[in-house]
Design a protein around this motif. Structure first.
Motif, short mmCIF file in Angstrom:
data_model
loop_
_atom_site.label_atom_id
_atom_site.label_comp_id
_atom_site.label_asym_id
_atom_site.label_seq_id
_atom_site.Cartn_x
_atom_site.Cartn_y
_atom_site.Cartn_z
N VAL A 1 0.84 -1.20 0.00
CA VAL A 1 0.00 0.00 0.00
C VAL A 1 0.87 1.25 0.00
CG1 VAL A 1 -1.63 1.35 1.39
CG2 VAL A 1 -2.01 -1.10 1.06
N CYS A 2 1.93 1.26 0.81
CA CYS A 2 2.82 2.42 0.87
C CYS A 2 3.56 2.63 -0.45
CB CYS A 2 3.80 2.27 2.03
SG CYS A 2 3.03 2.41 3.65
N LYS A 3 3.88 1.53 -1.10
CA LYS A 3 4.54 1.63 -2.41
C LYS A 3 3.58 2.18 -3.45
CE LYS A 3 7.22 -1.08 -5.75
NZ LYS A 3 7.77 -2.43 -6.08
N GLN A 4 2.31 1.76 -3.38
CA GLN A 4 1.30 2.22 -4.33
C GLN A 4 0.94 3.69 -4.10
OE1 GLN A 4 0.01 0.48 -6.84
NE2 GLN A 4 -1.43 2.09 -7.48
N TYR A 5 0.96 4.11 -2.81
CA TYR A 5 0.58 5.48 -2.46
C TYR A 5 1.67 6.09 -1.57
CZ TYR A 5 -3.88 3.37 -3.82
OH TYR A 5 -4.87 2.70 -4.49
N PRO A 6 2.86 6.35 -2.13
CA PRO A 6 4.00 6.76 -1.32
C PRO A 6 3.82 8.10 -0.61
CG PRO A 6 4.47 6.99 -3.66
CD PRO A 6 3.19 6.24 -3.56
N ASP A 7 2.96 8.95 -1.12
CA ASP A 7 2.75 10.25 -0.49
C ASP A 7 1.60 10.22 0.51
OD1 ASP A 7 0.96 9.78 -2.57
OD2 ASP A 7 0.59 11.93 -2.88
N LYS A 8 0.92 9.06 0.64
CA LYS A 8 -0.27 8.97 1.49
C LYS A 8 -0.10 8.09 2.72
CE LYS A 8 -3.61 9.71 -2.28
NZ LYS A 8 -4.09 11.04 -1.77
N ALA A 9 0.96 7.25 2.77
CA ALA A 9 1.11 6.32 3.90
C ALA A 9 2.58 5.96 4.12
CB ALA A 9 0.29 5.05 3.67
N VAL A 10 2.96 5.81 5.40
CA VAL A 10 4.30 5.36 5.77
C VAL A 10 4.17 4.31 6.87
CG1 VAL A 10 5.45 7.51 5.15
CG2 VAL A 10 4.57 7.20 7.48
N ILE A 11 5.19 3.46 7.00
CA ILE A 11 5.20 2.40 8.01
C ILE A 11 6.17 2.76 9.13
CG2 ILE A 11 5.71 -0.03 8.46
CD1 ILE A 11 5.04 -0.60 5.54
N VAL A 12 5.74 2.53 10.38
CA VAL A 12 6.60 2.65 11.55
C VAL A 12 6.76 1.25 12.14
CG1 VAL A 12 6.92 3.68 13.83
CG2 VAL A 12 5.76 4.98 12.01
N GLU A 13 7.98 0.72 12.16
CA GLU A 13 8.23 -0.64 12.65
C GLU A 13 8.92 -0.62 14.00
OE1 GLU A 13 10.04 -3.55 10.09
OE2 GLU A 13 9.42 -2.45 8.29
N ALA A 14 8.42 -1.46 14.93
CA ALA A 14 9.09 -1.69 16.22
C ALA A 14 9.50 -3.15 16.25
CB ALA A 14 8.15 -1.37 17.37
N ASP A 15 10.79 -3.40 16.35
CA ASP A 15 11.30 -4.75 16.23
C ASP A 15 11.94 -5.20 17.54
OD1 ASP A 15 12.42 -7.14 15.51
OD2 ASP A 15 13.44 -6.39 13.72
N GLY A 16 11.16 -5.99 18.35
CA GLY A 16 11.70 -6.60 19.58
C GLY A 16 12.24 -5.62 20.59
N VAL A 17 11.53 -4.52 20.82
CA VAL A 17 12.02 -3.50 21.75
C VAL A 17 11.27 -3.60 23.08
CG1 VAL A 17 12.65 -1.93 19.89
CG2 VAL A 17 10.37 -1.77 20.88
N PRO A 18 11.85 -3.12 24.19
CA PRO A 18 11.15 -3.12 25.49
C PRO A 18 9.87 -2.29 25.43
CG PRO A 18 13.50 -2.71 25.78
CD PRO A 18 13.23 -2.64 24.31
#
Length: 363
Positions: free
Chosen positions: A234-251
């Motif tokens: 979805v972010c690739k299709q609509y790069p100006d409309k959505a971004v991803i925030v990833e949390a990877d194994g954090v406290p």
């Protein structure tokens, strides 16, 4: 009452303790903080790596025995309530039973009845272990089956479930696995959320911020891999409309900060219901894309609010629902407000603590 809460699952016991203390009860939490999540507790019983770590933990548990007696209520977060072998836990359970008034078992996650019922009776259309009438055969599902079926863990779970005073289920999924077998002693109580300090977010970011927590060891099992792929597409299709925030194994503390200021959270593809992670997000006004099946609202007797964007357990469903949010953002503020109201109505920690108080007193 004097209450001992043993073990932790996604901050349930720590939050419940806050609510029970507010109501005037004396509460002790003994746990390992739920491993790397490191939730607060009164006495830490986390286990260090290696064989020596196990020996150290056993010595600590033996030294704590005098502090685990004389309670009106003892509640176990899981049949495996300490990080030791099931065979060793029989002793600790019997000690707790003998030296305290009442013992309750929680059905909040992985245990024998969750595995067995989903495989044998399949009360859910989909779960961690089945898709319709087909069993899931990925590595994690097979590992959990081997871990809980025909083992000491199975014997321990059965022994505690039959012997304890009551069983508390925290989600619809676990309730349908326990209630038919232990009708008289099974009680559904929603998870508690302490949202007092949360700053509800009702504004909508541009681009839309989509949050996802990654646990690489459980990614396929929980469907995070599929949800992440759909979000990336979805972010690739609509790069100006959505971004991803990833949390990877954090406290937990860092995880919360990363979650803040997001608009949407992706959570547990194979669930019917929002669990602690999703509920915490909802309390902040973050929209959950995940489990929101009709059964979830029914067990809460919720007739009005529908804040959760329910998805079916496949890539196409997740992609479609995210795309709809991106293309038609006008409904987002209403979903955010409903999310906050939903948590206040059903999961506010003092309200939930009162439900536990009523349960404890009824026994």
């Amino acid at each position: 009452m004097k209450i001992l809460l043993i073990g932790e699952y996604s901050n349930v016991h720590n939050t419940l303790a806050e609510g029970l203390r507010f109501l005037g009860h004396e509460v002790m939490v003994i746990s390992n903080g739920d491993f790397w999540k490191n939730y607060p507790r009164d006495i830490d019983v986390s286990r260090k790596a290696g064989k020596f770590g196990g020996i150290q933990l056993m010595f600590k548990l033996w030294s704590l025995l005098p502090k685990m007696r004389g309670y009106d209520v003892v509640q176990l977060v899981n049949p495996i309530f300490f990080e030791i072998k099931a065979e060793q836990l029989f002793f600790f359970y019997r000690y707790l039973r003998r030296h305290n008034k009442k013992v309750f078992l929680c059905a909040f996650g992985m245990d024998y009845y969750w595995v067995h019922e989903c495989i044998e009776k399949m009360p859910l259309r989909y779960s961690d272990f089945n898709m319709g009438t087909e069993l899931r055969t990925h590595e994690d599902a097979l590992k959990e089956q081997a871990d809980w079926l025909g083992t000491a863990k199975e014997r321990l779970n059965k022994f505690i479930a039959n012997d304890c005073d009551g069983i508390v289920t925290g989600l619809y999924e676990y309730h349908v696995c326990y209630e038919p077998l232990f009708t008289e002693k099974t009680h559904f109580i929603p998870f508690p959320i302490h949202a007092e300090n949360a700053a509800p977010l009702t504004t909508v970011h541009q681009p839309l911020r989509i949050f996802i927590g990654i646990s690489k060891q459980r990614s396929i099992y929980k469907g995070t891999d599929i949800m992440l792929q759909a979000a990336e597409a979805v972010c690739k299709q609509y790069p100006d409309k959505a971004v991803i925030v990833e949390a990877d194994g954090v406290p937990f503390e860092q995880y919360q900060h990363m979650m803040d200021n997001s608009d949407v959270i992706l959570d547990q593809l194979y669930s019917y219901t929002p669990a602690m992670n999703a509920l915490l997000a909802m309390s902040k006004g973050i929209i959950v894309v995940g489990g929101g099946e009709p059964e979830n609202y029914d067990i809460l007797n919720e007739q009005e609010l529908r804040p959760i964007i329910n998805v079916q357990p496949n890539y196409e469903s997740v992609y479609h629902e995210l795309e709809q949010l991106v293309l038609y953002p006008l409904r987002i503020p209403e979903l955010k407000q409903q999310s906050i109201e939903y948590v206040k109505r059903h999961h506010e920690y003092i309200k939930v603590a009162k439900e536990y108080e009523t349960l404890y007193l009824s026994h």
